[in-house]
Design a protein around this motif. Sequence first.
Motif, PDB file in Angstrom:
ATOM      1  N   UNK A 152       0.837  -1.203   0.000  1.00 61.65           N
ATOM      2  CA  UNK A 152       0.000   0.000   0.000  1.00 61.65           C
ATOM      3  C   UNK A 152       0.871   1.252   0.000  1.00 61.65           C
ATOM      4  N   UNK A 153       0.692   2.080  -1.026  1.00 60.46           N
ATOM      5  CA  UNK A 153       1.393   3.347  -1.129  1.00 60.46           C
ATOM      6  C   UNK A 153       0.537   4.435  -0.499  1.00 60.46           C
ATOM      7  N   UNK A 154       1.141   5.218   0.390  1.00 59.23           N
ATOM      8  CA  UNK A 154       0.448   6.380   0.971  1.00 59.23           C
ATOM      9  C   UNK A 154       1.061   7.634   0.359  1.00 59.23           C
ATOM     10  N   UNK A 155       0.207   8.501  -0.188  1.00 59.45           N
ATOM     11  CA  UNK A 155       0.626   9.784  -0.733  1.00 59.45           C
ATOM     12  C   UNK A 155      -0.053  10.864   0.100  1.00 59.45           C
ATOM     13  N   UNK A 156       0.760  11.674   0.773  1.00 59.22           N
ATOM     14  CA  UNK A 156       0.237  12.775   1.587  1.00 59.22           C
ATOM     15  C   UNK A 156       0.389  14.040   0.758  1.00 59.22           C
ATOM     16  N   UNK A 157      -0.720  14.763   0.589  1.00 55.99           N
ATOM     17  CA  UNK A 157      -0.704  15.919  -0.319  1.00 55.99           C
ATOM     18  C   UNK A 157      -1.620  17.031   0.164  1.00 55.99           C
ATOM     19  N   UNK A 158      -1.377  18.209  -0.407  1.00 54.34           N
ATOM     20  CA  UNK A 158      -2.233  19.371  -0.159  1.00 54.34           C
ATOM     21  C   UNK A 158      -2.819  19.800  -1.500  1.00 54.34           C
ATOM     22  N   UNK A 159      -4.129  19.707  -1.638  1.00 49.44           N
ATOM     23  CA  UNK A 159      -4.758  20.144  -2.888  1.00 49.44           C
ATOM     24  C   UNK A 159      -5.016  21.655  -2.857  1.00 49.44           C
ATOM     25  N   UNK A 160      -4.991  22.278  -4.018  1.00 45.17           N
ATOM     26  CA  UNK A 160      -5.498  23.640  -4.156  1.00 45.17           C
ATOM     27  C   UNK A 160      -6.199  23.733  -5.498  1.00 45.17           C
ATOM     28  N   UNK A 161      -6.522  24.922  -5.930  1.00 44.45           N
ATOM     29  CA  UNK A 161      -7.334  25.056  -7.145  1.00 44.45           C
ATOM     30  C   UNK A 161      -6.660  24.502  -8.397  1.00 44.45           C
ATOM     31  N   UNK A 162      -5.344  24.669  -8.506  1.00 45.59           N
ATOM     32  CA  UNK A 162      -4.673  24.291  -9.751  1.00 45.59           C
ATOM     33  C   UNK A 162      -3.637  23.190  -9.603  1.00 45.59           C
ATOM     34  N   UNK A 163      -3.156  22.966  -8.390  1.00 46.85           N
ATOM     35  CA  UNK A 163      -2.069  22.016  -8.178  1.00 46.85           C
ATOM     36  C   UNK A 163      -2.387  21.022  -7.081  1.00 46.85           C
ATOM     37  N   UNK A 164      -1.626  19.947  -7.089  1.00 49.47           N
ATOM     38  CA  UNK A 164      -1.587  19.006  -5.972  1.00 49.47           C
ATOM     39  C   UNK A 164      -0.136  19.000  -5.508  1.00 49.47           C
ATOM     40  N   UNK A 165       0.084  19.392  -4.264  1.00 51.74           N
ATOM     41  CA  UNK A 165       1.426  19.468  -3.711  1.00 51.74           C
ATOM     42  C   UNK A 165       1.667  18.247  -2.835  1.00 51.74           C
ATOM     43  N   UNK A 166       2.527  17.336  -3.309  1.00 47.72           N
ATOM     44  CA  UNK A 166       2.818  16.100  -2.586  1.00 47.72           C
ATOM     45  C   UNK A 166       3.884  16.385  -1.535  1.00 47.72           C
ATOM     46  N   UNK A 167       3.516  16.151  -0.278  1.00 47.14           N
ATOM     47  CA  UNK A 167       4.410  16.411   0.851  1.00 47.14           C
ATOM     48  C   UNK A 167       5.349  15.230   1.070  1.00 47.14           C
ATOM     49  N   UNK A 168       4.786  14.025   1.091  1.00 46.89           N
ATOM     50  CA  UNK A 168       5.590  12.813   1.270  1.00 46.89           C
ATOM     51  C   UNK A 168       4.873  11.620   0.662  1.00 46.89           C
ATOM     52  N   UNK A 169       5.616  10.561   0.485  1.00 51.95           N
ATOM     53  CA  UNK A 169       5.076   9.336  -0.103  1.00 51.95           C
ATOM     54  C   UNK A 169       5.892   8.164   0.432  1.00 51.95           C
ATOM     55  N   UNK A 170       5.195   7.089   0.781  1.00 53.22           N
ATOM     56  CA  UNK A 170       5.896   5.907   1.285  1.00 53.22           C
ATOM     57  C   UNK A 170       4.960   4.717   1.278  1.00 53.22           C
ATOM     58  N   UNK A 171       5.565   3.514   1.382  1.00 51.80           N
ATOM     59  CA  UNK A 171       4.779   2.299   1.518  1.00 51.80           C
ATOM     60  C   UNK A 171       4.410   2.163   2.991  1.00 51.80           C
ATOM     61  N   UNK A 172       3.123   2.072   3.252  1.00 51.08           N
ATOM     62  CA  UNK A 172       2.585   2.100   4.619  1.00 51.08           C
ATOM     63  C   UNK A 172       2.219   0.693   5.062  1.00 51.08           C
ATOM     64  N   UNK A 173       3.074   0.099   5.857  1.00 51.28           N
ATOM     65  CA  UNK A 173       2.840  -1.269   6.320  1.00 51.28           C
ATOM     66  C   UNK A 173       1.606  -1.391   7.205  1.00 51.28           C
ATOM     67  N   UNK A 174       1.273  -0.316   7.918  1.00 52.41           N
ATOM     68  CA  UNK A 174       0.148  -0.369   8.845  1.00 52.41           C
ATOM     69  C   UNK A 174      -1.152   0.152   8.276  1.00 52.41           C
ATOM     70  N   UNK A 175      -1.192   0.459   6.987  1.00 51.07           N
ATOM     71  CA  UNK A 175      -2.405   1.043   6.389  1.00 51.07           C
ATOM     72  C   UNK A 175      -3.569   0.082   6.465  1.00 51.07           C
ATOM     73  N   UNK A 176      -4.678   0.594   6.934  1.00 54.83           N
ATOM     74  CA  UNK A 176      -5.921  -0.168   6.996  1.00 54.83           C
ATOM     75  C   UNK A 176      -7.047   0.694   6.456  1.00 54.83           C
ATOM     76  N   UNK A 177      -7.788   0.127   5.543  1.00 53.25           N
ATOM     77  CA  UNK A 177      -8.908   0.848   4.941  1.00 53.25           C
ATOM     78  C   UNK A 177      -9.923   1.206   6.027  1.00 53.25           C
ATOM     79  N   UNK A 178     -10.398   2.456   6.025  1.00 49.03           N
ATOM     80  CA  UNK A 178     -11.392   2.862   7.059  1.00 49.03           C
ATOM     81  C   UNK A 178     -12.727   2.165   6.863  1.00 49.03           C
TER      82      UNK A 178
END
Length: 84
Positions: free
Chosen positions: A58-84
Amino acid sequence: MAPRIRLAQHAEVVMRERDIASAWIERTLAAPDWDVEDPNDPTLRRSYAAIAERGGRILRVVYRPDETDIFVVTVFFDRGARRP
């Protein structure tokens, strides 16, 4: 017009260190398996997707959206990711 994806310097570094393809980030942002608000910062979002090329990890992409761009803060494989 699709939003432009911009990467923080940190995101660029971890992509190289962890061999994360930009196509995987694009795919995760375009069609996440799930997407949630970051619990620590309401201006950020987290998108998650299984990456077949990495055995379904599972890849986690942490980002900040705005009107024209998506700013990716960090990205990593998340071993503990669980679907809500």
